[in-house]
Motif scaffolding. Structure first.
Motif, mmCIF file in Angstrom:
data_model
loop_
_atom_site.group_PDB
_atom_site.id
_atom_site.type_symbol
_atom_site.label_atom_id
_atom_site.label_comp_id
_atom_site.label_asym_id
_atom_site.label_seq_id
_atom_site.Cartn_x
_atom_site.Cartn_y
_atom_site.Cartn_z
ATOM 1 N N PHE A 180 0.848 -1.187 0.000
ATOM 2 C CA PHE A 180 0.000 0.000 0.000
ATOM 3 C C PHE A 180 0.891 1.247 0.000
ATOM 4 O O PHE A 180 2.063 1.189 0.392
ATOM 5 C CB PHE A 180 -0.904 0.040 1.238
ATOM 6 C CG PHE A 180 -1.823 -1.138 1.378
ATOM 7 C CD1 PHE A 180 -3.133 -1.068 0.949
ATOM 8 C CD2 PHE A 180 -1.371 -2.322 1.949
ATOM 9 C CE1 PHE A 180 -3.981 -2.152 1.084
ATOM 10 C CE2 PHE A 180 -2.204 -3.408 2.092
ATOM 11 C CZ PHE A 180 -3.525 -3.323 1.647
ATOM 12 N N ALA A 181 0.305 2.372 -0.406
ATOM 13 C CA ALA A 181 0.979 3.667 -0.323
ATOM 14 C C ALA A 181 0.057 4.646 0.390
ATOM 15 O O ALA A 181 -1.126 4.757 0.052
ATOM 16 C CB ALA A 181 1.331 4.189 -1.705
ATOM 17 N N VAL A 182 0.609 5.336 1.384
ATOM 18 C CA VAL A 182 -0.130 6.350 2.137
ATOM 19 C C VAL A 182 0.515 7.699 1.839
ATOM 20 O O VAL A 182 1.732 7.855 2.012
ATOM 21 C CB VAL A 182 -0.110 6.062 3.650
ATOM 22 C CG1 VAL A 182 -0.935 7.097 4.406
ATOM 23 C CG2 VAL A 182 -0.624 4.656 3.933
ATOM 24 N N ILE A 183 -0.300 8.666 1.389
ATOM 25 C CA ILE A 183 0.225 9.970 0.965
ATOM 26 C C ILE A 183 -0.320 11.059 1.867
ATOM 27 O O ILE A 183 -1.529 11.117 2.127
ATOM 28 C CB ILE A 183 -0.154 10.262 -0.508
ATOM 29 C CG1 ILE A 183 0.390 9.170 -1.431
ATOM 30 C CG2 ILE A 183 0.382 11.619 -0.939
ATOM 31 C CD1 ILE A 183 -0.620 8.130 -1.812
ATOM 32 N N GLY A 184 0.562 11.911 2.367
ATOM 33 C CA GLY A 184 0.100 12.993 3.231
ATOM 34 C C GLY A 184 1.174 14.025 3.481
ATOM 35 O O GLY A 184 2.242 14.034 2.853
ATOM 36 N N LEU A 185 0.869 14.919 4.418
ATOM 37 C CA LEU A 185 1.793 15.968 4.840
ATOM 38 C C LEU A 185 2.160 15.750 6.302
ATOM 39 O O LEU A 185 1.400 15.161 7.070
ATOM 40 C CB LEU A 185 1.150 17.350 4.683
ATOM 41 C CG LEU A 185 0.771 17.804 3.281
ATOM 42 C CD1 LEU A 185 -0.071 19.076 3.351
ATOM 43 C CD2 LEU A 185 2.012 18.049 2.435
ATOM 44 N N SER A 186 3.319 16.264 6.667
ATOM 45 C CA SER A 186 3.749 16.193 8.063
ATOM 46 C C SER A 186 4.620 17.401 8.360
ATOM 47 O O SER A 186 5.143 18.043 7.440
ATOM 48 C CB SER A 186 4.507 14.895 8.337
ATOM 49 O OG SER A 186 4.838 14.782 9.709
ATOM 50 N N SER A 187 4.756 17.702 9.637
ATOM 51 C CA SER A 187 5.566 18.839 10.055
ATOM 52 C C SER A 187 6.990 18.704 9.520
ATOM 53 O O SER A 187 7.670 17.706 9.780
ATOM 54 C CB SER A 187 5.583 18.921 11.586
ATOM 55 O OG SER A 187 6.574 19.821 12.023
ATOM 56 N N LYS A 188 7.443 19.701 8.793
ATOM 57 C CA LYS A 188 8.793 19.619 8.221
ATOM 58 C C LYS A 188 9.881 19.603 9.297
ATOM 59 O O LYS A 188 10.806 18.771 9.219
ATOM 60 C CB LYS A 188 9.026 20.771 7.242
ATOM 61 C CG LYS A 188 10.403 20.711 6.585
ATOM 62 C CD LYS A 188 10.618 21.828 5.584
ATOM 63 C CE LYS A 188 12.030 21.749 4.969
ATOM 64 N NZ LYS A 188 12.248 22.801 3.973
ATOM 65 N N PRO A 189 9.866 20.477 10.307
ATOM 66 C CA PRO A 189 10.903 20.395 11.347
ATOM 67 C C PRO A 189 10.951 19.032 12.024
ATOM 68 O O PRO A 189 12.017 18.572 12.423
ATOM 69 C CB PRO A 189 10.502 21.505 12.335
ATOM 70 C CG PRO A 189 9.701 22.458 11.527
ATOM 71 C CD PRO A 189 8.955 21.622 10.537
ATOM 72 N N LEU A 190 9.785 18.384 12.139
ATOM 73 C CA LEU A 190 9.754 17.066 12.758
ATOM 74 C C LEU A 190 10.620 16.084 11.986
ATOM 75 O O LEU A 190 11.307 15.247 12.567
ATOM 76 C CB LEU A 190 8.308 16.575 12.831
ATOM 77 C CG LEU A 190 8.069 15.219 13.485
ATOM 78 C CD1 LEU A 190 8.446 15.255 14.958
ATOM 79 C CD2 LEU A 190 6.615 14.794 13.316
ATOM 80 N N HIS A 191 10.604 16.191 10.652
ATOM 81 C CA HIS A 191 11.373 15.259 9.820
ATOM 82 C C HIS A 191 12.814 15.719 9.607
ATOM 83 O O HIS A 191 13.696 14.890 9.391
ATOM 84 C CB HIS A 191 10.671 15.077 8.479
ATOM 85 C CG HIS A 191 9.410 14.280 8.575
ATOM 86 N ND1 HIS A 191 9.378 12.917 8.389
ATOM 87 C CD2 HIS A 191 8.145 14.644 8.855
ATOM 88 C CE1 HIS A 191 8.137 12.481 8.549
ATOM 89 N NE2 HIS A 191 7.370 13.513 8.830
ATOM 90 N N VAL A 192 13.039 17.015 9.645
ATOM 91 C CA VAL A 192 14.401 17.513 9.435
ATOM 92 C C VAL A 192 15.259 17.304 10.677
ATOM 93 O O VAL A 192 16.432 16.931 10.588
ATOM 94 C CB VAL A 192 14.362 19.001 9.034
ATOM 95 C CG1 VAL A 192 15.779 19.588 8.983
ATOM 96 C CG2 VAL A 192 13.677 19.173 7.682
ATOM 97 N N PHE A 193 14.690 17.521 11.860
ATOM 98 C CA PHE A 193 15.478 17.501 13.088
ATOM 99 C C PHE A 193 15.156 16.323 14.002
ATOM 100 O O PHE A 193 15.708 16.227 15.097
ATOM 101 C CB PHE A 193 15.272 18.812 13.852
ATOM 102 C CG PHE A 193 15.633 20.021 13.043
ATOM 103 C CD1 PHE A 193 16.957 20.317 12.759
ATOM 104 C CD2 PHE A 193 14.646 20.853 12.534
ATOM 105 C CE1 PHE A 193 17.299 21.434 12.004
ATOM 106 C CE2 PHE A 193 14.974 21.970 11.776
ATOM 107 C CZ PHE A 193 16.313 22.269 11.505
ATOM 108 N N HIS A 255 0.146 3.984 12.246
ATOM 109 C CA HIS A 255 0.511 4.504 13.561
ATOM 110 C C HIS A 255 1.691 5.453 13.377
ATOM 111 O O HIS A 255 2.829 5.015 13.135
ATOM 112 C CB HIS A 255 0.874 3.362 14.510
ATOM 113 C CG HIS A 255 -0.214 2.328 14.644
ATOM 114 N ND1 HIS A 255 -1.314 2.506 15.453
ATOM 115 C CD2 HIS A 255 -0.363 1.105 14.055
ATOM 116 C CE1 HIS A 255 -2.092 1.445 15.373
ATOM 117 N NE2 HIS A 255 -1.541 0.577 14.537
ATOM 118 N N ALA A 256 1.418 6.751 13.467
ATOM 119 C CA ALA A 256 2.446 7.771 13.241
ATOM 120 C C ALA A 256 2.967 8.276 14.572
ATOM 121 O O ALA A 256 2.215 8.862 15.370
ATOM 122 C CB ALA A 256 1.858 8.926 12.431
ATOM 123 N N GLY A 261 10.225 13.837 18.862
ATOM 124 C CA GLY A 261 10.453 15.067 18.118
ATOM 125 C C GLY A 261 9.519 16.168 18.591
ATOM 126 O O GLY A 261 8.331 15.956 18.768
ATOM 127 N N GLY A 262 10.063 17.342 18.803
ATOM 128 C CA GLY A 262 9.271 18.462 19.300
ATOM 129 C C GLY A 262 9.282 18.564 20.811
ATOM 130 O O GLY A 262 9.313 19.655 21.367
#
Length: 556
Positions: A180-193, A255-256, A261-262
């Protein structure tokens, strides 16, 4: 009872009626008669139902007051010496009759009836639904600075609200029996740092016990770091065996987790129902059958005040170019205003164009109207419906040389999963004047914008096409997540003409009319390239044959 008619009131003759009520009251060993006076103006409009109240009182008799009595004492007696029951009775009667009199002067559409009064007096029926519960109040505990045993002041920090969402789901699609593929948006700082994690879980509809089918999700960030508050995330969920392939249906849970982070004090996990497959909804043939389309266009987010005429030219040209087994997916981020929709509608009715409204994504601050999010959704949404999928913009025109066709070019590139397309940059202001000046404005944009940027030795942006069944995620200028080979060696085979910015201007594109074959503007050399001009006539005839003359009066 005595009734008087015309009397003087404040020096003005007023027609009214008075009723006198007489009662005998004993006070200070003396018996006195008091008269109560009620004045009702405009008696002729006074309801008869109200008039009937007054004569019904048996104590209404003629005035028996002693004429020698002081009128002032009589008036005071009227006010102060009445019994409480009589006061209440007369006050209620006066109020009711006055109210009914007042109703006579309301406009007809605001008139009242006796039934209206009954309805007003009636108690409301009990509510069948309970009132909504009050909103939940989150209890916030403030942490104050404290002095430690060693006299050091320990400062504390209090948190409020959330700056960005952990995950914003746009879509999820099945990519096979077990993937399966799940497409969405997420907080950029969460993924960068930080390093957020994703767990995929499949819950079968026919599960009889506790079944734990989970796998770690493979996170892909396809926007090359261009994200703003939000970045695009494509999560690949591949289970070690087929799930839901029996047609019983099930749910794909994501489950994200923030993984600290944060705020390192918390590892927040959000459980998202990414996909819900109902029973017998899975079509297994889609994974093995030949695709419905040979070529499918996945458009980027369209926004702004687009030119209907430029869109008209673009659609007609590419429908002719790609042929009957082609389809175009247009994404409306605010740019498909009514005049543009009128251009697209004939092609929608013919089955060549699909318009998807994506304006809701403007809530979330991503790169370029969330362009990367939209093209990834399009990739997975239509991946089993097309053999080849093209990614370019609506101010760009794909071209293959005269001795070739789109089919022969694509067949020659079939061993590649992806190939890129070279750009030919056209001036969006210079127009070639080889006709009468009055006729130049009647021509299509691709007929008169014929000056090409001839600078050599520089890198220009490229667009691309893929065989979507072998692509996991995609970008704007190419994909970095493909299974198979990619080639950039397509010069002379296929190219695109780029008329930058012309799609977003609602006016005549020609700024300067020239009749020379080459010139320089702002240090940039241009040469005449009539390639697109020469095919414009065939495109016009094709449009007329396909949809008639409905767009003949389309404006800029």
């Amino acid at each position: 009872m005595v009734r008087s008619n015309n009397v003087i009131l404040k020096g003005t003759l007023k027609k009214h009626y008075s009723y006198f009520y007489t009662t005998r009251i004993r006070k200070n060993q003396q018996t006195r008669n008091y008269r109560f006076v009620f004045v009702f103006p405009l008696f002729e409009v006074f309801p008869s139902s109200c008039r009937s109240f007054l004569p019904s009182f048996p104590t209404m008799v003629k005035d028996t007051r002693d004429p020698t009595e002081n009128p002032k004492k009589m008036f005071i007696g009227i006010i102060w010496n009445s019994t409480p029951d009589l006061k209440l009775l007369l006050s209620s009667l006066l109020f009711l009759c006055s109210l009914i009199t007042l109703f006579q002067f309301f406009p007809s559409h605001l008139s009242f009836s006796v039934q209206d009064l009954r309805h007003c007096a009636a108690l409301p029926p009990p509510s069948s639904t309970s009132p909504p519960p009050p909103p939940l109040q989150t209890q916030h505990i403030n942490h104050h600075d404290v002095v430690l045993n060693n006299s050091v002041i320990k400062r504390n920090f209090n948190t409020y609200g959330t700056a960005a969402y952990n995950f914003i789901l746009m879509s999820a699609y099945r990519g096979g029996l077990n993937t399966f593929a799940v497409i969405g948006l997420s907080s950029k700082p969460l993924h960068v740092f930080s390093k957020p994690t994703y767990i995929c879980q499949w819950l079968p509809n026919n599960a009889t016990g506790k079944i734990n089918i989970t796998v770690a999700g493979n996170k892909i960030l396809p926007d090359w770091g261009y994200g703003r508050v939000y970045t695009v995330v494509v999560i690949n969920c591949t289970f070690p065996f087929p799930v839901g392939h029996d047609g019983s249906g099930g749910k794909l849970l994501l489950h994200a987790s923030t993984s600290g982070g944060g705020d390192t004090n918390f590892n927040l996990t959000d459980t998202i129902v990414a996909l819900n497959e109902t029973s017998q909804s899975l079509n297994l043939l889609q994974f093995t059958e030949p695709p419905r389309y040979d070529y499918l266009y996945c458009g980027s987010s369209l926004y702004g005040n687009l030119s209907p005429q430029r869109v008209r030219e673009w659609v007609a040209y590419h429908v002719k170019m790609f042929g009957e087994k082609s389809h175009f997916v247009i994404h409306d981020a605010g740019g498909i205003h009514p005049e543009v929709m009128e251009v697209l509608r004939p092609w929608m009715e013919k089955g060549y164009v699909t318009v998807e409204n994506i304006r809701e994504q403007e809530r979330f601050d991503g790169y370029y109207h969330n362009q990367f999010l939209i093209v990834n959704d399009c990739l997975h949404r239509y991946r089993f419906m097309a053999k080849w999928m093209f990614f370019f913009d609506v101010d760009e025109f794909i071209f293959v040389p005269k001795k070739s066709t789109i089919k022969t070019v694509m067949d020659s590139l079939s061993k590649y999963t992806q190939f890129t397309i070279e750009q030919r940059t056209m001036s969006n202001k210079l127009c070639y004047l080889d006709d009468h000046a009055g006729k130049i404005y009647r021509k299509w944009g691709i007929e008169k914008l014929v000056y090409r940027d001839s600078v050599k030795g520089i890198r220009r942006d490229r667009k691309y096409a893929v065989q979507p069944r072998n692509v996991f995620a995609t970008g704007v200028h190419m994909s970095e997540n493909v299974l198979g080979k990619t080639t950039h060696d397509t010069e002379g085979k296929i190219m695109y003409y780029h008329y930058h910015g012309t799609i977003s201007e609602r006016r005549e594109p020609c700024r300067q009319l020239v009749n020379t074959t080459q010139m320089k503007v702002g240090g940039t050399p241009y040469v005449v390239d009539k390639t697109m001009r020469e095919v414009a006539g065939a495109v016009k005839r094709f449009e007329l044959r396909m949809i008639g003359s409905v767009l003949i009066r389309t404006k800029q």
